[in-house]
Every structure is written in C-alpha cells, then in structure tokens.
Design an enzyme around this catalytic site. Structure first.
Site, PDB file in Angstrom:
ATOM      1  N   ARG A 236       0.849  -1.188   0.000  1.00 39.38           N
ATOM      2  CA  ARG A 236       0.000   0.000   0.000  1.00 39.38           C
ATOM      3  C   ARG A 236       0.883   1.237   0.000  1.00 39.38           C
ATOM      4  O   ARG A 236       1.872   1.304   0.740  1.00 39.38           O
ATOM      5  CB  ARG A 236      -0.918   0.028   1.233  1.00 39.38           C
ATOM      6  N   GLU A 265      -5.179   6.322  -7.509  1.00 40.20           N
ATOM      7  CA  GLU A 265      -5.138   5.481  -8.701  1.00 40.20           C
ATOM      8  C   GLU A 265      -6.440   5.620  -9.487  1.00 40.20           C
ATOM      9  O   GLU A 265      -7.491   5.883  -8.900  1.00 40.20           O
ATOM     10  CB  GLU A 265      -4.922   4.023  -8.300  1.00 40.20           C
ATOM     11  N   HIS A 285      -0.369  -1.145 -10.560  1.00 37.53           N
ATOM     12  CA  HIS A 285      -1.110  -1.931  -9.562  1.00 37.53           C
ATOM     13  C   HIS A 285      -1.616  -3.241 -10.157  1.00 37.53           C
ATOM     14  O   HIS A 285      -2.814  -3.525 -10.211  1.00 37.53           O
ATOM     15  CB  HIS A 285      -2.282  -1.141  -8.977  1.00 37.53           C
TER      16      HIS A 285
END
Length: 327
Positions: A236, A265, A285
C-alpha cells in the site's frame, strides 16, 4: 437481481469459469474507471448488488445516499474505500472475504519479478534494444544479498521462500510477536528499525494499511538505506510517509525503487513524482491482476452474492445491518 460490476478494465470477469454463478441475474459490466459521484449515481441507479474489484472505486457517503435500490456490496479483501458506517445506516450489507487462509501468490510473484527486473535493469535493457541500441549498463545479482522484509505476513513469507531459493539472506522487521514467528521459521530478525534499513540491499514492504502503519516508513528510514539499495512496494502506498520516497530517491538513498501502488489510482500522469524518476520501476497496480487470481477472487465474490440471494449472507463486515437491511 440487478448486479453491476465496476472497473473490469479488460472485460475479464465475464470470461471466467466462475461467472456462470451469476446465471439468471441481470449483470452489467463496466470496463472504464469513473469516480465522479454524479456519473456513478446514474450508472448505479437501478443496481441492487454492486461488485467491486478491490479498491479501484471509492464508495463514499455522498454516493451511497443516492442509491436507494442498493442492497449488497460484494468484494474481496480489505475495504478502506467503502464508508461502512453509512452502509449500515442505510441498510446495505457489505460482504468481503478477507482470504485469511492463503496468500496472494500473484502479488508475491510480482514482488519477486520487480526485484529481479530492477536489479538487472531489465526494462531499460529491453527499451534500449527496441530503440536499436545494445547493453546500457551492468546489473546486479541477488545471490548473497540481503532481502529485508518490513512486515512478515502470508505474502512476505512466500517472498522469503523465493529469496532462499535464489541464495539471498532474509532479514525481517515487524512487530515483536511477528518477529518471533519469523525466527521460529528460521529467518533472521533485525535488532532495530535503523539496523534493518541500514543493512538490507533490498527492502520489500508487506503490511496492511491501518492507522498504526500509515506513514510507518519515514524519510529518515529511507535515508539510512544504502545508496545502491532497492525499495519495493507492492502493498500500500500509504505505508510510506507522503512525498518521502521521491525525496529520498532524489537524494540518492535508496538508489532504486520498484512500485506497484500509489496514493491516487489510476495514475495517468507521466510527470507523477515517482513515474518521472529514471531510477524507479513503476507498474500499474498489477499485483493481483492475473486470470488465476481473478478466478479465486470472483469465486468468493459471487459465492457471497449467491448466499445473500438465498437469505444466508456470509463474510458480512457490518453485521449490525442484518436486522435493518433493505428488502
């Protein structure tokens, strides 16, 4: 039931074997990403069941209050992107399997892939050849180096096992209880956080983002790393103090980073503080983004919907709602 699936970027979910679990339901799949409240409220106006792909879309109070037909949110993993208290107040059930029994092997594999790619300059070497060039530099092997794992949960343990196969030394820093488990499994633990950051050649972060871990990696920690060390984050973004990593990299300690997670994001800005740096390997990601992982995740997500439809919801994260849930 009217089911909506958000953020399925590559239209993958309907191709999974588990998708047949939704046979008989009215399913709508959206492939783009939208965060605007008005646009989402329009899309989800008739939705009774909302399926989320991890944390791609934030489901906040201002949106929830405009969705009178929503009865269930079904997803997998943690849920900081959902206003759970509001869901409870409005009678919306939230189900999320936290998959406590198994690690995300997909994320562990990406972590290891980023380590090898960054240490050997693989993306840069490939780009050089595609541009008509040849070797652009000399990489580094991982054998004999020290891999530092900040946090030692299920994914970190898998990464540690990969490291052993490649001949790396593993060093762990975590809560004392967790370090006791690491030592019991045969892994060395650091004597202090300062010792950990100073000794490791590669550091990989493996913690959940909660209040206690937010900003747990500070600029002072990064500044003690070796000038040729690598920092990897597939966990994270919020684990690192805001702005600290870019500042540390520009100052030369650590020398490199490989990052898969970001504060906001999706990231589509080539001038993003990390994307623009030549000593950072950035991926969008994709830690959990494999067909195999999707099949595992959506089997759980769709099973939660089936259970809810039968009147026996499972993995309910707001159980107080069960007495007042929407019909």
């Amino acid at each position: 039931m009217k089911i909506t699936i958000l953020d399925d970027y590559h239209d993958t979910v309907r191709t999974l074997p588990c998708f047949e679990m939704l046979d008989g339901h009215d399913v709508t799949v959206w492939n783009d990403h939208v965060q605007d409240t008005d646009a989402l409220a329009e899309r989800l106006a008739d939705t009774e069941v909302l399926v989320l792909i991890r944390e791609r879309t934030k489901i906040r109070t201002d949106l929830l209050e405009r969705l009178p037909n929503l009865k269930l949110i079904s997803q997998r993993s943690v849920y900081p992107h959902i206003d759970i208290d509001t869901c409870t107040r409005l009678g919306i059930v939230v189900c999320s399997d936290l998959h406590m029994g198994s690690p995300s092997y997909a994320t562990a594999e990406l972590t290891w892939g980023l380590i090898l790619a960054a240490m050997r300059d693989i993306p840069q070497q490939v780009a050089s050849m595609k541009a008509g060039g040849w070797q652009i530099g000399v990489g580094r092997t991982v054998r004999g180096k020290t891999l530092g794992l900040h946090g030692f949960g299920r994914i970190a343990h898998v990464v540690a096992d990969y490291a052993k196969v490649f001949g790396m030394n593993v060093l762990v820093w975590a809560r004392e209880e967790t370090m006791q488990k690491a030592r019991a499994d045969g892994f060395e633990t650091a004597t202090s956080k300062a010792d950990f950051y100073a000794r490791a050649d590669v550091i990989s972060l493996h913690m959940r983002l909660v209040d206690a871990t937010r900003g747990i990696v500070a600029l002072d920690d990064l500044s003690t790393m070796k000038p040729d060390a690598l920092l990897v984050n597939t966990s994270r973004s919020g684990l690192i103090e805001t702005g600290a990593l870019a500042n540390a990299l520009e100052a030369g300690r650590p020398g490199m980073a490989a990052i898969d997670v970001y504060d906001d994001e999706p990231v589509r800005d080539a001038n993003h503080p990390l994307v623009r740096l030549p000593n950072v390997l950035c991926t969008p990601h994709i830690g959990y983004v494999t067909r195999d992982e999707y099949q595992l995740q959506f089997t759980d997500i769709f099973a939660q919907i089936v259970a809810f439809a039968s009147g026996k919801p499972v993995n309910v994260v707001n159980p107080d709602v069960l007495d007042t849930q929407r019909n």
